[in-house]
Design an enzyme around this catalytic site. Structure first.
Site, PDB file in Angstrom:
ATOM      1  N   ILE A 167       0.831  -1.201   0.000  1.00  0.00           N
ATOM      2  CA  ILE A 167       0.000   0.000   0.000  1.00  0.00           C
ATOM      3  C   ILE A 167       0.871   1.258   0.000  1.00  0.00           C
ATOM      4  N   GLY A 241     -13.711   1.989  -9.935  1.00  0.00           N
ATOM      5  CA  GLY A 241     -13.957   3.358 -10.429  1.00  0.00           C
ATOM      6  C   GLY A 241     -12.816   4.299 -10.057  1.00  0.00           C
ATOM      7  N   CYS A 242     -12.265   4.094  -8.848  1.00  0.00           N
ATOM      8  CA  CYS A 242     -11.096   4.911  -8.436  1.00  0.00           C
ATOM      9  C   CYS A 242      -9.898   4.558  -9.304  1.00  0.00           C
ATOM     10  N   GLN A 283      24.912   4.417 -36.691  1.00  0.00           N
ATOM     11  CA  GLN A 283      23.538   4.199 -37.177  1.00  0.00           C
ATOM     12  C   GLN A 283      22.694   3.445 -36.150  1.00  0.00           C
ATOM     13  N   GLU A 367      -1.769  -0.993 -10.340  1.00  0.00           N
ATOM     14  CA  GLU A 367      -2.933  -0.436 -11.069  1.00  0.00           C
ATOM     15  C   GLU A 367      -3.331  -1.345 -12.230  1.00  0.00           C
TER      16      GLU A 367
HETATM   17  P1  TGC Z   1     -15.904  -7.215 -13.299  1.00  0.00           P
HETATM   18  O1  TGC Z   1     -17.007  -8.225 -13.230  1.00  0.00           O
HETATM   19  O2  TGC Z   1     -15.243  -6.958 -14.618  1.00  0.00           O
HETATM   20  O3  TGC Z   1     -16.416  -5.806 -12.729  1.00  0.00           O
HETATM   21  C1  TGC Z   1     -17.067  -5.682 -11.490  1.00  0.00           C
HETATM   22  C2  TGC Z   1     -17.838  -4.370 -11.479  1.00  0.00           C
HETATM   23  O4  TGC Z   1     -16.931  -3.269 -11.633  1.00  0.00           O
HETATM   24  C3  TGC Z   1     -17.210  -2.542 -12.859  1.00  0.00           C
HETATM   25  N1  TGC Z   1     -15.896  -2.229 -13.473  1.00  0.00           N
HETATM   26  C4  TGC Z   1     -15.372  -1.018 -13.483  1.00  0.00           C
HETATM   27  N2  TGC Z   1     -15.824   0.163 -13.052  1.00  0.00           N
HETATM   28  C5  TGC Z   1     -15.022   1.241 -13.206  1.00  0.00           C
HETATM   29  N3  TGC Z   1     -13.802   1.179 -13.760  1.00  0.00           N
HETATM   30  C6  TGC Z   1     -13.300   0.004 -14.192  1.00  0.00           C
HETATM   31  N4  TGC Z   1     -12.068  -0.053 -14.714  1.00  0.00           N
HETATM   32  C7  TGC Z   1     -14.093  -1.163 -14.078  1.00  0.00           C
HETATM   33  N5  TGC Z   1     -13.911  -2.468 -14.397  1.00  0.00           N
HETATM   34  C8  TGC Z   1     -15.029  -3.101 -14.024  1.00  0.00           C
HETATM   35  C9  TGC Z   1     -18.017  -3.511 -13.707  1.00  0.00           C
HETATM   36  O5  TGC Z   1     -18.837  -2.824 -14.611  1.00  0.00           O
HETATM   37  C10 TGC Z   1     -18.808  -4.253 -12.649  1.00  0.00           C
HETATM   38  O6  TGC Z   1     -19.849  -3.368 -12.222  1.00  0.00           O
HETATM   39  P2  TGC Z   1     -21.294  -3.967 -11.780  1.00  0.00           P
HETATM   40  O7  TGC Z   1     -22.156  -2.752 -11.614  1.00  0.00           O
HETATM   41  O8  TGC Z   1     -21.730  -4.863 -12.912  1.00  0.00           O
HETATM   42  O9  TGC Z   1     -21.056  -4.720 -10.516  1.00  0.00           O
HETATM   43  O10 TGC Z   1     -14.807  -7.618 -12.232  1.00  0.00           O
HETATM   44  P3  TGC Z   1     -13.802  -8.820 -12.217  1.00  0.00           P
HETATM   45  O11 TGC Z   1     -13.810  -9.388 -10.837  1.00  0.00           O
HETATM   46  O12 TGC Z   1     -14.054  -9.755 -13.379  1.00  0.00           O
HETATM   47  O13 TGC Z   1     -12.383  -8.108 -12.404  1.00  0.00           O
HETATM   48  C11 TGC Z   1     -11.973  -7.580 -13.562  1.00  0.00           C
HETATM   49  C12 TGC Z   1     -10.515  -7.092 -13.421  1.00  0.00           C
HETATM   50  C13 TGC Z   1      -9.546  -8.266 -13.415  1.00  0.00           C
HETATM   51  C14 TGC Z   1     -10.260  -6.243 -14.659  1.00  0.00           C
HETATM   52  C15 TGC Z   1     -10.330  -6.263 -12.123  1.00  0.00           C
HETATM   53  O14 TGC Z   1     -10.457  -7.063 -11.008  1.00  0.00           O
HETATM   54  C16 TGC Z   1      -9.000  -5.566 -12.093  1.00  0.00           C
HETATM   55  O15 TGC Z   1      -8.872  -4.474 -12.618  1.00  0.00           O
HETATM   56  N6  TGC Z   1      -7.948  -6.163 -11.433  1.00  0.00           N
HETATM   57  C17 TGC Z   1      -6.672  -5.460 -11.192  1.00  0.00           C
HETATM   58  C18 TGC Z   1      -6.676  -4.891  -9.808  1.00  0.00           C
HETATM   59  C19 TGC Z   1      -5.880  -3.632  -9.689  1.00  0.00           C
HETATM   60  O16 TGC Z   1      -5.627  -2.908 -10.635  1.00  0.00           O
HETATM   61  N7  TGC Z   1      -5.484  -3.295  -8.477  1.00  0.00           N
HETATM   62  C20 TGC Z   1      -4.820  -2.054  -8.221  1.00  0.00           C
HETATM   63  C21 TGC Z   1      -4.736  -1.769  -6.751  1.00  0.00           C
HETATM   64  S1  TGC Z   1      -4.413  -0.083  -6.364  1.00  0.00           S
HETATM   65  C22 TGC Z   1      -2.839   0.173  -6.870  1.00  0.00           C
HETATM   66  O17 TGC Z   1      -2.196  -0.612  -7.472  1.00  0.00           O
HETATM   67  C23 TGC Z   1      -2.324   1.518  -6.538  1.00  0.00           C
HETATM   68  S2  TGC Z   1      -0.704   1.822  -7.008  1.00  0.00           S
HETATM   69  C24 TGC Z   1      -0.797   3.509  -6.949  1.00  0.00           C
HETATM   70  C25 TGC Z   1       0.430   4.219  -7.023  1.00  0.00           C
HETATM   71  O18 TGC Z   1       1.337   4.060  -6.169  1.00  0.00           O
HETATM   72  O19 TGC Z   1       0.522   5.090  -7.934  1.00  0.00           O
HETATM   73  P1  FAD Z   2      -0.703 -11.238  -8.956  1.00  0.00           P
HETATM   74  O1  FAD Z   2      -2.097 -10.806  -9.095  1.00  0.00           O
HETATM   75  O2  FAD Z   2      -0.401 -12.410  -8.082  1.00  0.00           O
HETATM   76  O3  FAD Z   2      -0.124 -11.530 -10.426  1.00  0.00           O
HETATM   77  C1  FAD Z   2       1.110 -12.261 -10.619  1.00  0.00           C
HETATM   78  C2  FAD Z   2       1.317 -12.473 -12.123  1.00  0.00           C
HETATM   79  O4  FAD Z   2       0.236 -13.243 -12.657  1.00  0.00           O
HETATM   80  C3  FAD Z   2       1.349 -11.157 -12.921  1.00  0.00           C
HETATM   81  O5  FAD Z   2       2.299 -11.255 -13.955  1.00  0.00           O
HETATM   82  C4  FAD Z   2      -0.055 -11.108 -13.527  1.00  0.00           C
HETATM   83  O6  FAD Z   2      -0.110 -10.345 -14.728  1.00  0.00           O
HETATM   84  C5  FAD Z   2      -0.315 -12.574 -13.792  1.00  0.00           C
HETATM   85  N1  FAD Z   2      -1.754 -12.884 -13.889  1.00  0.00           N
HETATM   86  C6  FAD Z   2      -2.712 -12.566 -13.007  1.00  0.00           C
HETATM   87  N2  FAD Z   2      -3.909 -13.005 -13.442  1.00  0.00           N
HETATM   88  C7  FAD Z   2      -3.682 -13.614 -14.623  1.00  0.00           C
HETATM   89  C8  FAD Z   2      -4.517 -14.283 -15.578  1.00  0.00           C
HETATM   90  N3  FAD Z   2      -5.848 -14.379 -15.403  1.00  0.00           N
HETATM   91  N4  FAD Z   2      -3.943 -14.788 -16.687  1.00  0.00           N
HETATM   92  C9  FAD Z   2      -2.596 -14.684 -16.889  1.00  0.00           C
HETATM   93  N5  FAD Z   2      -1.762 -14.065 -16.028  1.00  0.00           N
HETATM   94  C10 FAD Z   2      -2.306 -13.549 -14.919  1.00  0.00           C
HETATM   95  N6  FAD Z   2      -2.339  -1.897  -4.169  1.00  0.00           N
HETATM   96  C11 FAD Z   2      -3.235  -1.153  -3.487  1.00  0.00           C
HETATM   97  O7  FAD Z   2      -4.354  -1.582  -3.221  1.00  0.00           O
HETATM   98  N7  FAD Z   2      -2.924   0.117  -3.077  1.00  0.00           N
HETATM   99  C12 FAD Z   2      -1.711   0.677  -3.317  1.00  0.00           C
HETATM  100  O8  FAD Z   2      -1.477   1.825  -2.958  1.00  0.00           O
HETATM  101  C13 FAD Z   2      -0.738  -0.092  -4.015  1.00  0.00           C
HETATM  102  N8  FAD Z   2       0.501   0.403  -4.232  1.00  0.00           N
HETATM  103  C14 FAD Z   2       1.467  -0.390  -4.772  1.00  0.00           C
HETATM  104  C15 FAD Z   2       2.782   0.062  -4.844  1.00  0.00           C
HETATM  105  C16 FAD Z   2       3.782  -0.751  -5.363  1.00  0.00           C
HETATM  106  C17 FAD Z   2       5.193  -0.265  -5.379  1.00  0.00           C
HETATM  107  C18 FAD Z   2       3.454  -2.040  -5.876  1.00  0.00           C
HETATM  108  C19 FAD Z   2       4.507  -2.909  -6.483  1.00  0.00           C
HETATM  109  C20 FAD Z   2       2.155  -2.493  -5.810  1.00  0.00           C
HETATM  110  C21 FAD Z   2       1.147  -1.688  -5.250  1.00  0.00           C
HETATM  111  N9  FAD Z   2      -0.159  -2.163  -5.091  1.00  0.00           N
HETATM  112  C22 FAD Z   2      -1.097  -1.409  -4.436  1.00  0.00           C
HETATM  113  C23 FAD Z   2      -0.489  -3.535  -5.448  1.00  0.00           C
HETATM  114  C24 FAD Z   2      -0.707  -3.766  -6.937  1.00  0.00           C
HETATM  115  O9  FAD Z   2      -1.909  -3.240  -7.368  1.00  0.00           O
HETATM  116  C25 FAD Z   2      -0.627  -5.284  -7.184  1.00  0.00           C
HETATM  117  O10 FAD Z   2       0.728  -5.642  -7.009  1.00  0.00           O
HETATM  118  C26 FAD Z   2      -1.125  -5.656  -8.558  1.00  0.00           C
HETATM  119  O11 FAD Z   2      -2.502  -5.460  -8.679  1.00  0.00           O
HETATM  120  C27 FAD Z   2      -0.799  -7.128  -8.904  1.00  0.00           C
HETATM  121  O12 FAD Z   2      -1.143  -7.969  -7.854  1.00  0.00           O
HETATM  122  P2  FAD Z   2      -0.070  -9.032  -7.285  1.00  0.00           P
HETATM  123  O13 FAD Z   2       1.185  -8.307  -7.018  1.00  0.00           O
HETATM  124  O14 FAD Z   2      -0.707  -9.761  -6.187  1.00  0.00           O
HETATM  125  O15 FAD Z   2       0.210 -10.001  -8.518  1.00  0.00           O
END
Ligand code: TGC
Ligand code: FAD
Length: 387
Positions: A167, A241-242, A283, A367
């Site tokens: 996080i 959404g965020c 080149q 993300e």
């Molecule tokens: P799915 O069935 O596709 O969707 C569930 C509900 O969510 C809606 N939805 C969205 N709404 C807004 N924006 C989007 N991008 C949306 N994608 C889906 C969708 O319409 C549905 O709504 P409703 O009303 O029908 O319930 O959900 P799923 O479980 O199949 O998951 C799809 C998937 C894999 C794409 C999603 O779980 C996903 O994006 N996974 C990745 C998780 C991720 O990105 N985590 C990030 C954590 S935060 C972070 O990393 C911060 S780092 C920040 C920094 O340091 O800069």
């Molecule tokens: P996993 O989900 O375990 O994925 C591992 C590998 O499997 C990846 O290569 C992935 O692409 C692959 N994979 C996953 N699913 C599939 C599939 N269906 N088919 C094929 N390949 C697949 N999260 C927060 O909530 N808040 C934060 O502020 C935040 N900050 C972060 C800051 C840093 C520096 C980092 C590194 C991460 C942060 N995260 C945060 C977490 C980040 O969002 C997750 O690391 C990311 O979503 C991936 O999850 P995971 O690391 O558990 O990898």
């Protein structure tokens, strides 16, 4: 022949309004004068430069797109330019602003009550209250629906148990937006750092985003009043959404990383003499630099069009996925190649390439990993959900 800007070959800047150009210039100046002198050492020592927070707040960079509540009310393109310039300094700076703005202030603004907005947004815009966003858990961040953190109703309060991992800002945050399963679906809660049972533990040993604080969050029967629950959203669409807001900004950030790396490589290859001529006279070097410029130009046009769609209220999450995938991949490849072009000099923090390269290893994972975004596009094309 016209003299082109090597980091803006298609004069994308001319497509910006005067106000957007002014915002970009202001943030660029802050990054050049205040941030860049600190970032090499900050990365080396694994310290987030806390002293920059008040200056970022004074420039209106926190919650910049929010109207009212002490925020600047800028458009989406301006927010993108802020992300680009901050990440030209370091992705850790951009991460700080992304999390504060898109992942903490945005959900309070979009899903919060009027009291919650009044209580937190002005202080967050002023940099006096720092936020973090807890969605990911240790057992698998790509699939947030599988979260184990639970909130159970207890009279007028909620009891939260579970944990979050990776996080950003965790240990410097005053509040945490925490997503938890309830009997009625996933809900968001604003946890305050001194609530009993709530603990943040910093994660050490990171080789990436070293100038950014990353933590685990732990909840042991944390009692949270109903007044701290975000009332206007239920379900995974809340946190997703965020993420759409934050990922949009992240499409711009890596353009900044790539520009920093290309600028450095062009200067270095002009100076470096090997085999009796500048490295840049070869080149193969020119082809590599040209390819970087081509990919940066494509990314600039992609993000600008995405921003225009956002400002017109027409941006789709799938478009954000395509741009995040393209632009982060572009910047990571460029940073790795620039690191190589610098030879041994490229392995220390005295040059920026390795810092950006290592940072981008996180940016391509957080993300939504590259694979997640590819599968979002695959689902869009085929209609088949492959997750
Ligand atoms: P799915 O069935 O596709 O969707 C569930 C509900 O969510 C809606 N939805 C969205 N709404 C807004 N924006 C989007 N991008 C949306 N994608 C889906 C969708 O319409 C549905 O709504 P409703 O009303 O029908 O319930 O959900 P799923 O479980 O199949 O998951 C799809 C998937 C894999 C794409 C999603 O779980 C996903 O994006 N996974 C990745 C998780 C991720 O990105 N985590 C990030 C954590 S935060 C972070 O990393 C911060 S780092 C920040 C920094 O340091 O800069
Ligand atoms: P996993 O989900 O375990 O994925 C591992 C590998 O499997 C990846 O290569 C992935 O692409 C692959 N994979 C996953 N699913 C599939 C599939 N269906 N088919 C094929 N390949 C697949 N999260 C927060 O909530 N808040 C934060 O502020 C935040 N900050 C972060 C800051 C840093 C520096 C980092 C590194 C991460 C942060 N995260 C945060 C977490 C980040 O969002 C997750 O690391 C990311 O979503 C991936 O999850 P995971 O690391 O558990 O990898």
């Amino acid at each position: 022949m016209a003299n082109l800007n090597p980091t803006d070959l298609f004069d994308v800047r001319s497509l910006l309004s005067e106000e957007e150009q002014m915002i970009q210039d202001t943030v660029a100046r802050f990054v050049d004068e205040r941030a860049l002198p600190l970032m090499g050492a900050a990365f080396d020592q694994a310290q987030f430069p806390m002293e920059l927070i008040p200056e970022m707040a004074d420039l209106g960079l926190l919650g910049s797109t929010i109207e009212g509540y002490g925020c600047a009310g800028l458009n989406g393109v301006s927010y993108g330019l802020i992300c680009q310039e901050l990440e030209r300094g370091d992705a850790g700076l951009r991460s700080f602003a992304s999390v504060q703005s898109s992942l903490c202030m945005y959900p309070i603004y979009a899903y919060g009550s009027e009291e919650q907005k009044q209580r937190w947004l002005p202080d967050m815009a002023a940099g006096k209250v720092i936020g973090c966003f807890g969605l990911t858990e240790a057992h698998g961040g790509s699939d947030p629906a599988s979260m184990k953190t639970r909130a159970k109703r207890d009279g007028d309060d909620w009891l939260i148990n579970g944990s979050k991992m990776w996080i950003t800002n965790g240990n410097i945050a005053d509040i945490a937006i925490v997503w938890a399963h309830t009997d009625d679906g996933i809900m968001g809660f604003v946890l305050e750092k001194d609530m009993a049972g709530f603990e943040a533990q910093e994660i050490h040993g990171k080789m990436s985003l070293r100038a950014s604080v990353t933590s685990g969050l732990f909840f042991d029967n944390v009692r949270v009043p109903e007044a701290n629950r975000l009332p206007k959203v239920t379900g995974l669409k809340g946190p997703l959404g965020c993420l759409t807001q934050a990922r949009y900004g992240i499409t711009w950030g890596p353009i900044g990383s790539a520009i920093a790396c290309l600028t450095e490589a062009v200067a270095y290859t002009a100076d470096r003499k090997l085999f009796g001529r500048p490295l840049a006279a070869n080149q193969s070097i020119q082809i590599r630099l040209a390819d970087m410029a081509r990919r940066i130009t494509t990314a600039q046009l992609l993000s600008l069009q995405l921003g225009r769609l956002k400002d017109a209220g027409r941006m789709a999450p799938q478009q954000v996925s395509l741009a995040k995938w393209n632009n982060v991949r572009m910047a990571l490849d460029i940073a790795r190649d620039c690191r190589d072009i610098l030879g041994a000099a490229g392995i220390t923090v005295e040059h920026a390439a390795i810092r950006h390269m290592l940072n981008l290893e996180s940016v391509i994972t957080y993300e939504g990993t590259e694979t997640v975004h590819q599968l979002v596009i695959g689902r869009e094309l085929t209609g088949i959900n492959a997750f």
